[in-house]
Design an enzyme around this catalytic site. Structure first.
Site, mmCIF file in Angstrom:
data_model
loop_
_atom_site.group_PDB
_atom_site.id
_atom_site.type_symbol
_atom_site.label_atom_id
_atom_site.label_comp_id
_atom_site.label_asym_id
_atom_site.label_seq_id
_atom_site.Cartn_x
_atom_site.Cartn_y
_atom_site.Cartn_z
ATOM 1 N N GLY A 189 19.298 -36.813 27.495
ATOM 2 C CA GLY A 189 20.565 -36.381 26.884
ATOM 3 C C GLY A 189 20.836 -34.916 27.152
ATOM 4 O O GLY A 189 20.048 -34.059 26.766
ATOM 5 N N GLY A 190 21.951 -34.637 27.823
ATOM 6 C CA GLY A 190 22.298 -33.251 28.189
ATOM 7 C C GLY A 190 23.329 -32.646 27.256
ATOM 8 O O GLY A 190 24.143 -31.837 27.672
ATOM 9 N N GLU A 201 21.025 -36.800 32.170
ATOM 10 C CA GLU A 201 22.326 -36.966 31.501
ATOM 11 C C GLU A 201 23.098 -38.073 32.218
ATOM 12 O O GLU A 201 23.198 -38.070 33.435
ATOM 13 C CB GLU A 201 23.086 -35.625 31.538
ATOM 14 C CG GLU A 201 24.560 -35.679 31.203
ATOM 15 C CD GLU A 201 24.876 -36.326 29.862
ATOM 16 O OE1 GLU A 201 24.193 -36.032 28.868
ATOM 17 O OE2 GLU A 201 25.809 -37.154 29.820
ATOM 18 N N VAL A 248 18.050 -43.332 31.751
ATOM 19 C CA VAL A 248 16.645 -43.708 31.649
ATOM 20 C C VAL A 248 16.647 -45.196 31.325
ATOM 21 O O VAL A 248 17.137 -45.608 30.277
ATOM 22 C CB VAL A 248 15.932 -42.893 30.546
ATOM 23 C CG1 VAL A 248 14.493 -43.355 30.392
ATOM 24 C CG2 VAL A 248 15.982 -41.410 30.876
ATOM 25 N N GLY A 304 22.578 -37.835 20.561
ATOM 26 C CA GLY A 304 23.633 -37.818 19.555
ATOM 27 C C GLY A 304 23.105 -38.109 18.167
ATOM 28 O O GLY A 304 21.897 -38.299 17.981
ATOM 29 N N ARG A 305 24.015 -38.136 17.205
ATOM 30 C CA ARG A 305 23.616 -38.313 15.809
ATOM 31 C C ARG A 305 24.466 -39.380 15.134
ATOM 32 O O ARG A 305 25.605 -39.622 15.549
ATOM 33 C CB ARG A 305 23.730 -36.971 15.067
ATOM 34 C CG ARG A 305 22.756 -35.947 15.646
ATOM 35 C CD ARG A 305 22.721 -34.674 14.851
ATOM 36 N NE ARG A 305 22.285 -34.808 13.482
ATOM 37 C CZ ARG A 305 21.014 -34.860 13.079
ATOM 38 N NH1 ARG A 305 20.042 -34.823 13.966
ATOM 39 N NH2 ARG A 305 20.720 -34.959 11.797
ATOM 40 N N HIS A 361 34.441 0.299 23.313
ATOM 41 C CA HIS A 361 33.878 0.303 24.658
ATOM 42 C C HIS A 361 32.498 0.930 24.620
ATOM 43 O O HIS A 361 32.298 1.901 23.921
ATOM 44 C CB HIS A 361 34.788 1.105 25.589
ATOM 45 C CG HIS A 361 34.263 1.186 26.991
ATOM 46 N ND1 HIS A 361 34.312 0.124 27.859
ATOM 47 C CD2 HIS A 361 33.644 2.202 27.652
ATOM 48 C CE1 HIS A 361 33.760 0.480 29.010
ATOM 49 N NE2 HIS A 361 33.355 1.733 28.904
HETATM 50 C C1 LIG Z 1 18.370 -29.609 16.226
HETATM 51 C C2 LIG Z 1 19.705 -29.363 15.587
HETATM 52 C C3 LIG Z 1 20.337 -28.147 15.759
HETATM 53 C C4 LIG Z 1 21.563 -27.907 15.159
HETATM 54 N N1 LIG Z 1 22.151 -26.697 15.356
HETATM 55 C C5 LIG Z 1 23.335 -26.440 14.770
HETATM 56 C C6 LIG Z 1 23.943 -25.166 14.918
HETATM 57 O O1 LIG Z 1 23.406 -24.279 15.570
HETATM 58 N N2 LIG Z 1 25.133 -24.965 14.308
HETATM 59 C C7 LIG Z 1 25.751 -25.938 13.567
HETATM 60 O O2 LIG Z 1 26.828 -25.690 13.039
HETATM 61 N N3 LIG Z 1 25.194 -27.150 13.420
HETATM 62 C C8 LIG Z 1 24.008 -27.418 13.991
HETATM 63 N N4 LIG Z 1 23.423 -28.635 13.808
HETATM 64 C C9 LIG Z 1 24.155 -29.648 13.013
HETATM 65 C C10 LIG Z 1 24.003 -29.360 11.536
HETATM 66 O O3 LIG Z 1 22.646 -29.375 11.188
HETATM 67 C C11 LIG Z 1 24.785 -30.388 10.726
HETATM 68 O O4 LIG Z 1 26.116 -30.426 11.170
HETATM 69 C C12 LIG Z 1 24.770 -30.034 9.259
HETATM 70 O O5 LIG Z 1 23.464 -29.948 8.755
HETATM 71 C C13 LIG Z 1 25.552 -31.080 8.459
HETATM 72 O O6 LIG Z 1 25.541 -30.729 7.115
HETATM 73 P P1 LIG Z 1 25.742 -31.801 5.964
HETATM 74 O O7 LIG Z 1 25.868 -31.006 4.713
HETATM 75 O O8 LIG Z 1 26.822 -32.734 6.318
HETATM 76 O O9 LIG Z 1 24.426 -32.685 5.902
HETATM 77 P P2 LIG Z 1 22.893 -32.464 6.249
HETATM 78 O O10 LIG Z 1 22.563 -31.082 6.591
HETATM 79 O O11 LIG Z 1 22.565 -33.547 7.213
HETATM 80 O O12 LIG Z 1 22.194 -32.759 4.845
HETATM 81 C C14 LIG Z 1 22.272 -34.004 4.248
HETATM 82 C C15 LIG Z 1 21.189 -34.080 3.194
HETATM 83 O O13 LIG Z 1 21.423 -35.256 2.414
HETATM 84 C C16 LIG Z 1 20.185 -35.873 2.155
HETATM 85 N N5 LIG Z 1 20.418 -37.272 1.826
HETATM 86 C C17 LIG Z 1 20.729 -38.304 2.653
HETATM 87 N N6 LIG Z 1 20.877 -39.453 1.939
HETATM 88 C C18 LIG Z 1 20.650 -39.127 0.641
HETATM 89 C C19 LIG Z 1 20.650 -39.864 -0.561
HETATM 90 N N7 LIG Z 1 20.911 -41.183 -0.594
HETATM 91 N N8 LIG Z 1 20.355 -39.213 -1.716
HETATM 92 C C20 LIG Z 1 20.098 -37.879 -1.724
HETATM 93 N N9 LIG Z 1 20.101 -37.137 -0.612
HETATM 94 C C21 LIG Z 1 20.364 -37.757 0.552
HETATM 95 C C22 LIG Z 1 19.417 -35.664 3.459
HETATM 96 O O14 LIG Z 1 18.030 -35.838 3.254
HETATM 97 C C23 LIG Z 1 19.796 -34.213 3.776
HETATM 98 O O15 LIG Z 1 18.925 -33.305 3.151
HETATM 99 C C24 LIG Z 1 22.175 -28.900 14.367
HETATM 100 C C25 LIG Z 1 21.542 -30.129 14.171
HETATM 101 C C26 LIG Z 1 20.309 -30.363 14.771
HETATM 102 C C27 LIG Z 1 19.641 -31.673 14.532
#
Ligand SMILES: Cc1cc2nc3c(=O)[nH]c(=O)nc-3n(C[C@H](O)[C@H](O)[C@H](O)COP(=O)(O)OP(=O)(O)OC[C@H]3O[C@@H](n4cnc5c(N)ncnc54)[C@H](O)[C@@H]3O)c2cc1C
Length: 473
Positions: free
Chosen positions: A183-184, A206, A240, A274-275, A447
């Protein structure tokens, strides 16, 4: 202001969307319960996303820059990497931030419940506590902020310690000699860059014809060129087909018209394709909440679901799955709950890829303009003409503006180069403030800075740039 002090609000999920919603609701006087399985709020972003990846990318940048220093007459010996210490430094950053959020939660008298929530009906949650026991809690409003998790391709599912997703890759168990990144997209490239800097020979596969699918190609090109030097291989238009564990690693087979080597063995494989939204919440079917075709919870611009008592925000409601989008949605939902006239209608949500060079964009992209058949003027300023870029020995950057030819309004901004993630904030503000190209041209920038390139791009639009020469037609 409406009296909201009697409102009982639950927020399910303590990520950047959830904790922002909970804290603002408490500040507005509501009685707030925040539920999340972790010890403290933080969610994916703080525990296994934005923050750990950026800490490691900082280290990667330092290592890469130490190699580049040879060009400037400074030679460092190869770095000695103490993985355990690096891991504990990264863990320390996470602990400091999440611990701080725990404190902020207490200071606001938010009731933080460590556990998982399920729905009994539109107003009642059953919370299974991490330390044991469960309890039914009733609320006037519930905000779902359960986020997302890594997507899994069934054919590439392998129960092996050599397989990683973004979460286990950030755990940094060891530094494999060879790493296949499937995944790219931005997560694959960011984590691939970290491992490459730490010494892994990285191959990225990719399936589309370019890295960072969806992003404008001219922004991706400088990154692709640099990654070609950093990575052992970048295989585009390639999939892959299978992964098989062997004694010495995982054998991957590749498919695609340009594939030269059909199979290869890697020490480890990182799948970052992806997610998926965490919308399969137990008991959600007992409410009126509806899901869209890709599993995202359906909401209106006020982040209300089809159930009047339930709001949803962040990754679980749709793209772009980014922390700052989640936070703003969380704040909007709470303002709406408080009875304020609010809706989520940004003109620009910035996106940043924290590779080296960084790639960032906000507002309209050229790809989107093309798809919409929308007429735009594009003004580009190459960083080869930026004094500051030259002092950093980084001429590979570029800043571009997408401008409405009729009104001269700035509709989009794209930047590639070191620090693009910081610079894009100026572009985002310009778009939100309905700035004209002339506003950027006439704003005096300090600057020598990379921020000047935003002003310079506006000068290019008017043909008044004195930093580059374009013969008049
Ligand atoms: C490796 C990586 C790097 C990233 N880098 C960036 C970046 O640089 N900049 C950026 O903007 N975004 C980045 N992201 C994306 C970012 O992390 C998410 O967009 C963001 O965390 C989403 O926030 P959220 O509040 O929707 O949920 P999340 O942060 O996903 O939090 C959801 C929480 O709900 C909890 N939960 C789930 N189900 C239940 C339940 N039934 N009861 C109670 N709790 C529950 C989970 O355990 C989790 O703790 C990255 C993601 C990854 C994986």
């Amino acid at each position: 202001m409406a009296d909201t002090s009697s409102l009982r609000v639950a927020v399910v999920g303590g990520g950047p969307g959830g904790y922002a919603a909970a804290f603002l609701a408490a500040d507005l006087g509501m009685k707030v319960t925040l539920i999340d399985p972790e010890t403290n709020p933080g969610g994916v972003c703080l525990y296994r996303g934005c923050i750990p990846s950026k800490a490691l990318l900082h280290v990667a940048k330092l290592i890469e820059e130490s190699h580049q220093a040879r060009n400037w007459g400074i030679e460092f010996s190869d770095p000695k990497i103490d993985v355990a210490r690096l891991r504990s430094w990264k863990e320390g950053v996470i602990k400091k931030l999440t611990g701080g959020l725990g404190q902020l939660s207490k200071q606001r008298s938010v009731q933080y419940v460590q556990g998982r929530a399920a729905f009994e009906n539109s107003n009642t949650l059953r919370v299974t506590k991490s330390k044991g026991g469960d309890e039914a809690l009733a609320f006037d409003r519930i905000v779902i902020a359960t986020g997302s998790r890594p997507a899994v391709i069934p054919s590439l599912k392998l129960d092996s310690a050599r397989m990683m997703d973004s979460t286990s890759a950030l755990d940094l168990q060891d530094i494999p000699k060879t790493l296949l990144v499937v995944g790219g997209g931005y997560i694959g490239l960011e984590l691939g860059s970290v491992y490459a800097a730490l010494g892994s020979r990285v191959t990225v596969v990719e399936m589309t014809d370019g890295l960072l699918p969806g992003a404008d190609r001219d922004l991706v090109l400088p990154l692709h060129k640099r990654l070609e030097k950093m990575f052992e291989g970048i295989l585009l238009n390639t999939t892959v087909a299978s992964l098989k564990e062997e004694k010495n690693g995982i054998r991957a087979t590749f498919e695609g018209q340009n594939v030269k080597e059909r199979e290869k063995v890697f020490d480890k494989v990182l799948v970052s394709v992806g997610r998926k939204p965490n919308s399969e919440i137990a008991g959600l079917d007992k409410t009126r909440v509806k899901l869209g075709p890709k599993g995202f919870i359906q909401v209106n611009q006020q982040l209300q679901t089809d159930d009047p008592a339930i709001f949803a925000i962040g990754d679980v409601v749709g793209e772009p799955m980014l922390a700052h989008k989640a936070t703003h949605e969380g704040r909007t939902a709470v303002e709406v709950i408080a009875g304020h006239k609010y809706r989520f209608e940004p003109n620009a949500i910035p996106a940043v890829v924290f590779t080296d060079p960084e790639v960032a964009w906000a507002g309209l992209t050229e790809n989107q303009a093309k798809a919409q058949g929308r007429e735009i003027k594009v003004a580009k300023f190459p960083w080869a003409a930026s004094g500051r870029a030259l002092t950093l020995d980084r001429q590979d950057g570029m800043t571009k503006l997408l401008i409405d030819p009729a009104t001269e309004r700035v509709l989009g901004v794209g930047i590639v180069g070191p620090g693009a993630g910081e610079l894009i904030a100026e572009g985002t503000l310009a778009i939100e403030m309905a700035a004209l190209a002339g506003d950027l041209e006439l704003t005096i920038h300090p600057h020598p800075t990379l921020s000047e390139t935003v002003m310079n791009a506006a000068e290019v639009f008017y043909g008044t740039s004195t930093d580059i020469y374009r013969p008049k037609k």
